[in-house]
Design a protein around this motif. Sequence first.
Motif, PDB file in Angstrom:
ATOM      1  N   VAL B  58     -38.431  20.719 -15.306  1.00 32.19           N
ATOM      2  CA  VAL B  58     -38.400  20.442 -16.741  1.00 32.19           C
ATOM      3  C   VAL B  58     -36.994  20.035 -17.154  1.00 32.19           C
ATOM      4  O   VAL B  58     -36.814  19.055 -17.883  1.00 32.19           O
ATOM      5  N   LEU B  59     -35.997  20.748 -16.668  1.00 34.79           N
ATOM      6  CA  LEU B  59     -34.621  20.414 -17.014  1.00 34.79           C
ATOM      7  C   LEU B  59     -34.296  18.992 -16.566  1.00 34.79           C
ATOM      8  O   LEU B  59     -33.700  18.207 -17.300  1.00 34.79           O
ATOM      9  N   GLN B  60     -34.736  18.652 -15.362  1.00 35.63           N
ATOM     10  CA  GLN B  60     -34.479  17.324 -14.830  1.00 35.63           C
ATOM     11  C   GLN B  60     -35.160  16.262 -15.701  1.00 35.63           C
ATOM     12  O   GLN B  60     -34.584  15.221 -15.988  1.00 35.63           O
ATOM     13  N   ARG B  61     -36.372  16.592 -16.156  1.00 34.16           N
ATOM     14  CA  ARG B  61     -37.116  15.642 -16.969  1.00 34.16           C
ATOM     15  C   ARG B  61     -36.393  15.409 -18.303  1.00 34.16           C
ATOM     16  O   ARG B  61     -36.218  14.273 -18.741  1.00 34.16           O
ATOM     17  N   ILE B  62     -35.933  16.493 -18.900  1.00 37.07           N
ATOM     18  CA  ILE B  62     -35.216  16.363 -20.180  1.00 37.07           C
ATOM     19  C   ILE B  62     -33.948  15.550 -19.977  1.00 37.07           C
ATOM     20  O   ILE B  62     -33.620  14.666 -20.767  1.00 37.07           O
ATOM     21  N   ALA B  63     -33.258  15.847 -18.862  1.00 40.11           N
ATOM     22  CA  ALA B  63     -32.011  15.132 -18.581  1.00 40.11           C
ATOM     23  C   ALA B  63     -32.279  13.644 -18.393  1.00 40.11           C
ATOM     24  O   ALA B  63     -31.526  12.796 -18.890  1.00 40.11           O
ATOM     25  N   SER B  64     -33.362  13.306 -17.699  1.00 49.16           N
ATOM     26  CA  SER B  64     -33.664  11.898 -17.456  1.00 49.16           C
ATOM     27  C   SER B  64     -33.990  11.186 -18.762  1.00 49.16           C
ATOM     28  O   SER B  64     -33.556  10.051 -18.988  1.00 49.16           O
ATOM     29  N   ALA B  65     -34.753  11.871 -19.593  1.00 45.10           N
ATOM     30  CA  ALA B  65     -35.108  11.266 -20.888  1.00 45.10           C
ATOM     31  C   ALA B  65     -33.836  11.024 -21.705  1.00 45.10           C
ATOM     32  O   ALA B  65     -33.668   9.968 -22.330  1.00 45.10           O
ATOM     33  N   TYR B  66     -32.932  11.999 -21.658  1.00 42.67           N
ATOM     34  CA  TYR B  66     -31.676  11.866 -22.392  1.00 42.67           C
ATOM     35  C   TYR B  66     -30.848  10.710 -21.836  1.00 42.67           C
ATOM     36  O   TYR B  66     -30.245   9.934 -22.578  1.00 42.67           O
ATOM     37  N   GLU B  67     -30.855  10.598 -20.526  1.00 43.47           N
ATOM     38  CA  GLU B  67     -30.135   9.523 -19.851  1.00 43.47           C
ATOM     39  C   GLU B  67     -30.585   8.173 -20.405  1.00 43.47           C
ATOM     40  O   GLU B  67     -29.769   7.309 -20.730  1.00 43.47           O
ATOM     41  N   LYS B  68     -31.895   8.007 -20.480  1.00 38.95           N
ATOM     42  CA  LYS B  68     -32.455   6.733 -20.957  1.00 38.95           C
ATOM     43  C   LYS B  68     -32.035   6.462 -22.391  1.00 38.95           C
ATOM     44  O   LYS B  68     -31.677   5.355 -22.757  1.00 38.95           O
ATOM     45  N   GLU B  69     -32.087   7.506 -23.185  1.00 37.86           N
ATOM     46  CA  GLU B  69     -31.832   7.334 -24.602  1.00 37.86           C
ATOM     47  C   GLU B  69     -30.360   7.072 -24.896  1.00 37.86           C
ATOM     48  O   GLU B  69     -30.026   6.273 -25.753  1.00 37.86           O
ATOM     49  N   SER B  70     -29.474   7.741 -24.154  1.00 40.01           N
ATOM     50  CA  SER B  70     -28.060   7.701 -24.522  1.00 40.01           C
ATOM     51  C   SER B  70     -27.232   6.826 -23.591  1.00 40.01           C
ATOM     52  O   SER B  70     -26.122   6.455 -23.921  1.00 40.01           O
ATOM     53  N   GLY B  71     -27.751   6.517 -22.419  1.00 40.90           N
ATOM     54  CA  GLY B  71     -26.967   5.752 -21.458  1.00 40.90           C
ATOM     55  C   GLY B  71     -25.926   6.590 -20.741  1.00 40.90           C
ATOM     56  O   GLY B  71     -25.117   6.068 -19.980  1.00 40.90           O
ATOM     57  N   VAL B  72     -25.940   7.891 -20.984  1.00 38.21           N
ATOM     58  CA  VAL B  72     -24.999   8.764 -20.276  1.00 38.21           C
ATOM     59  C   VAL B  72     -25.645   9.238 -18.973  1.00 38.21           C
ATOM     60  O   VAL B  72     -26.799   9.652 -18.952  1.00 38.21           O
ATOM     61  N   LYS B  73     -24.890   9.153 -17.889  1.00 42.34           N
ATOM     62  CA  LYS B  73     -25.446   9.559 -16.602  1.00 42.34           C
ATOM     63  C   LYS B  73     -25.338  11.079 -16.460  1.00 42.34           C
ATOM     64  O   LYS B  73     -24.253  11.642 -16.609  1.00 42.34           O
TER      65      LYS B  73
END
Lengths: 294, 426, 283
Positions: B58-73
């Motif tokens: 779940v944490l990984q999924r949230i992080a990936s979604a955030y990555e897409k939205e913000s462009g931060v790796k």
Amino acid sequence: MSTFWRNHRHWMAPTLFIMPGALLFAVVIILASAQTIWVSFFDWDGVGAKQWVGLANYAQLLDDPQFHVSLKNNLIWLAMFMLAPPLGLALALLLNQPIRGMRVMKSLFFVPLVLASVTVGVVFTWVYDPTFGLLSLIFSSFGATAPALLSDEHFVTFAVVVAALWPQVAFCLVLFLAGLNNLSEDLIGAGRVDGARGWPMLIHVILPQLREVSFIALAVTVIGALRSFDMVAVMTSGGPFGSSTVLAYQMYEQSIFSYRFGYGAAIATVLFVIMAVFIAWYLHTLLKPEREGV
Amino acid sequence: MASNDMIKLVTRAPASRRQFLIGAGTALAGMTLGAPAIAQSKELTIISNIGNASQREVLQRIASAYEKESGVKVAINNMDHEAHKTAIRSYLVVGAPDICFWFSGNRMKAFVQRELFDDISDLFARENYKSVLGPAAGAVTVDGRQYGLPLGGLLWGLFYRKDVFEEKGWTPPKRLEDLLTLGEKAKSAGMIPVSMGTKEMWPAAGWFDHMNLRINGLDKHMALMDGKMSYTDPAMLPVFDKWAELINAGLFSPNGTSFGWEQAAAALAQKKAAMMDLAGFIKYGFPESQQDQIAFAPFPEIIQGMARYEDFALNSIHVPKNAKNKENARDFLAYFYKPDNLAAFLETESAVPPRNDCPPSKDPLVNAAVESLKTVEGSAQYYDRDTDPDMAQEGLKGFQEFMAKPDRRDQILERLETTRKRIFKA
Amino acid sequence: MYPRPLADDAPFRRFAYTSMVVLILALWLVPLMAVMATSLRSFEEVMAGNYWGWPKSFNFIENYMAVFTQTAMARYFLNSLIVTLPSVFGVLVLSTLTGYVLSRYRFRGASLMFALFVGGNFLPAQIMMIPVRDLMVSIGLYDTYYALIVFHVAFQTGFATLFMRNFIAALPDELFQAARAEGASPWQTLWHVVLPLIRPALAALAILTFTFVWNDYFWAIVLTQSDAVKPVTAGLNNLRGEWVSAWNLVAAATILVAIPPVVMFFLMQRHFIAGLTVGAVKG
């Protein structure tokens, strides 16, 4: 330049050779150890400012019942580990036979040596488990109940040491097999002509030739006994209630879980002093024949 | 003799030389690979101590979604839960990540006092967290400033299997006497009344907390935690007397120090034990298909009329003071802390969401805890979170010893008192 | 040879002897076989507490695949190789040099230097924990492969120096006298005389160092924190936390972790024994 080099290379070359190893060792190992001894005179939580307390940490050690337990356990480790060289030698004598397939069997005997201590610890916790462990299976097949060794404050250290002996005996076995490989046939032949066999042969003819190997075996065994940290950490975390703790583990526990780095350093220093006695004896014995030989 | 051997060695040399060269070649290849990754301009590193695989997901999924939205790796580094306790003391001082997981309360305070956690009161104000958090905000507050975000709450109490209790016609104990009676019934059914694995020491402390809260109440308990009350205080005696009574009645697993809590939980799952004292994560010890059988009951009452106080432990998430990307970290936390994301994250460990605007949970364990919390009048966290870490280490050891050797009560308390005096300079 | 070899013409005795050795070997390896068997079991079987019996079902592919697909184990493996191989190489180079000098040159402080090498080797690792961590931080190596490589090379050089010094000291003096008579430089002597003779010792040392470094867990957690550099032992412990009671998977991972040193050992076993031998025999 080249004449300078030629005139001085008799000392410059060896200096250059020894420099990288000696420097690296001095900076990383010696300096770090010295720093720890220094820290043992401070009250320090590992993060903030250090406060000089002199010998207070050592004074506290004397009254710390846990320290006495750790010290006692370290001695048990050392004493029991001394079984590893003779057991290794016995196995080596058993295996030193020109029989087909012996090479493969020897290799299989070595396997415990290369296992990580995490692995060995886990396996032996299974052996000792009071409900489904191998030991309880054996006991119940005789209609008896196995003691929960890892829960018993009197047995726990012995149980952990037995587990640790497994790879250690394998290590000694390897060393002695190597030694047996290189015995002088002349001396053995002479011994046999004199009618020596069995124990007298082993003691008077074979063992003296294994002196150097025994020495290395002793060294790795003592090192093994004092590096007992991993097995204790994996098998018992020093428990139950600190009864299987050794100095190395107590030092770790005090520094990491209790934020007492100064106190932990004092424990480490005590361990170091015990060690120093052994090191001094070891080096003395190791270097003596050479000094006399000169 | 030796030179004879030498000849043998020399003739064998080609093979070993070849081996050696292969080794050296690989070693050199390794050197070039060995260079550390070069930092990208916009990135965020997280150190997680999450053990459970689905929560990691779940944490990984949230992080990936955030990555897409913000462009931060976003890079997540997972650590073993126990190893992390060691590592955090290193990395907070040196090479801190941007976000890390820890425990609120006193254990957080230890790092706040050493100036290792960043003050995120600004994030609290910006996102108006105080209005949705309620009392949970207190667990991350030191001197009126916030140093982390509270994650799921773990309500401690007794767990049992519905099917077993139904089949045997048992009911969860309301009072300590009921617990003793139930214990007798369980024993005659061939079961361990209370599964208890104290290999990692802390489970015994949970039992102590319950007993002390039920007998002495929250204020005295916290005084003890803060080092203001003596372990040899007469008020402590009834706690240990009652506890010894339970131990001597054979209520707990024999050889408890041999097992970790997982094994103890498995014994409950396998119907070898009737009850266990833990929090919602007890379900990790159950096969997924049987998790719906787990039921919760509060720890029984001991002194009649004593208000109900419980251990309610909050994990937390922090920005280290030495983080490199503190703004990104805040940004990510705000994203992670959105009600939907937070709820999804907490669902996996059956923890109670700290926000009151999270979507209602479908997890019966969470709902039982939420329901139960309504009658709780005050809460502590857990022994090793409430008291000084140095004290906690000795305390946990002492409780573990007491459960094995109740007759050593006086010695143990004496020892704890010595430690308390040393630590709190009392 | 000692003990006296069994006679070729006593087939029964030979058979009995072999059987006895096989039996002892089987007992010796019981713990290991339990791990292997458990790595094949299903989760249900492990939950039911069957650790020592014959596996009820064989889940070889499922369990071992799970280790690679559900975790970063492949990455950890690569990390371990990247740390271990240069460490072994570095230890061999440095200890050959130090061992050569300490055994063949007499200078003031030689004994003390040797004593420090040996003594440092006896130190418990924990004593150096904090200073070494701080050192790695201050030179910017913390949480990189280099931190582990530098530490392991430094630490193992102690034991390796003891080993190489004894080995080189056992080489016959005549060789060195001859080299000197021919005017060979120290470097030439090392390269052309010593090196060819110590290859077996290098092989033995390589295996030992490989095993020690590969199996290290303590320094892995002290000096690294990112998955990108974390070695396989730390990864293994990571799994123990993640798969709370899935001991079948933990067992599979354990077996996988043990494979590289075991393979290394089997490949180089011959040289290993030879390498340990010569250092032990003098004159």
